[in-house]
Design a protein around this motif. Structure first.
Motif, PDB file in Angstrom:
ATOM      1  N   SER A  42      29.798  38.340  52.527  1.00  0.00           N
ATOM      2  CA  SER A  42      30.441  39.213  53.504  1.00  0.00           C
ATOM      3  C   SER A  42      31.156  38.348  54.535  1.00  0.00           C
ATOM      4  O   SER A  42      30.736  37.225  54.828  1.00  0.00           O
ATOM      5  N   VAL A  55      32.884  43.030  56.505  1.00  0.00           N
ATOM      6  CA  VAL A  55      33.421  43.617  55.275  1.00  0.00           C
ATOM      7  C   VAL A  55      32.689  42.974  54.106  1.00  0.00           C
ATOM      8  O   VAL A  55      32.609  41.749  54.002  1.00  0.00           O
ATOM      9  N   GLY A  57      31.989  41.698  50.353  1.00  0.00           N
ATOM     10  CA  GLY A  57      32.891  41.070  49.409  1.00  0.00           C
ATOM     11  C   GLY A  57      32.181  40.169  48.429  1.00  0.00           C
ATOM     12  O   GLY A  57      30.955  40.136  48.335  1.00  0.00           O
ATOM     13  N   TRP A  68      37.538  34.470  49.029  1.00  0.00           N
ATOM     14  CA  TRP A  68      36.802  35.683  49.379  1.00  0.00           C
ATOM     15  C   TRP A  68      37.614  36.907  48.973  1.00  0.00           C
ATOM     16  O   TRP A  68      38.782  37.036  49.332  1.00  0.00           O
ATOM     17  N   ARG A  70      37.611  41.189  48.795  1.00  0.00           N
ATOM     18  CA  ARG A  70      36.984  42.441  49.218  1.00  0.00           C
ATOM     19  C   ARG A  70      36.371  43.096  47.996  1.00  0.00           C
ATOM     20  O   ARG A  70      36.900  43.006  46.889  1.00  0.00           O
ATOM     21  N   THR A  73      38.285  46.968  46.393  1.00  0.00           N
ATOM     22  CA  THR A  73      39.722  47.009  46.184  1.00  0.00           C
ATOM     23  C   THR A  73      40.030  46.547  44.767  1.00  0.00           C
ATOM     24  O   THR A  73      39.235  45.837  44.154  1.00  0.00           O
ATOM     25  N   LYS A  79      41.480  37.750  49.481  1.00  0.00           N
ATOM     26  CA  LYS A  79      41.953  38.160  50.802  1.00  0.00           C
ATOM     27  C   LYS A  79      41.954  36.972  51.765  1.00  0.00           C
ATOM     28  O   LYS A  79      42.804  36.869  52.627  1.00  0.00           O
TER      29      LYS A  79
END
Length: 146
Positions: A42, A55, A57, A68, A70, A73, A79
């Protein structure tokens, strides 16, 4: 066509789209994990409010960088990317307050310094051991005092 037939059609389309999204997430996760080195990671995007901005991930080691992604998605590219030579480990702490509900269970929060500022990540203790080993395995000639 009656209104209830339209409602059934729209409901069917929505269910198919949700199913396709779920299958897409599973396929994306399998493709990311294909080359190994992935773990639950995260990232705190904003530290304006205490305990918020996290967030969920997936992290993946790719040579000299940590990528990293997400988790919810379909985008295939990372990201965020951190280069090994630009990260330094500054310590860890237990999640406090709202962070405990925002993060995976049994994860610890770590602070790292990078050229772009402070980075906060959350990972399991086993992943933290691997992360520290990855950081310490810098190539010969690296400036360790930086």
């Amino acid at each position: 066509m009656a209104w209830w037939e339209w409602l059934l059609d729209v409901s069917g389309i929505v269910l198919l789209l949700l199913l396709a999204y779920g299958v897409g997430l599973v396929v994306r996760r399998r493709v990311l994990a294909r080359h190994g080195g992935t773990f639950e990671l995260s990232h705190r995007l904003s530290s304006d409010t205490a305990g918020q901005g996290w967030v969920l991930g997936i992290g993946r080691y790719s040579g000299e960088k940590l990528e990293w992604f997400r988790i919810f998605t379909l985008w295939p590219k990372p990201k965020r990317v951190w280069w090994r030579e630009q990260l330094t480990y500054d310590g860890r702490r237990e999640p406090i307050g709202a962070e405990q509900a925002s993060l995976y269970p049994d994860h610890v929060v770590i602070r790292c310094a990078s050229r772009s500022g402070e980075v906060e990540l959350a990972m399991s203790l086993a992943s933290l051991t691997g992360f520290q080993a990855w950081l310490e395995a810098k190539p010969p000639g690296t400036d360790w005092n930086r």
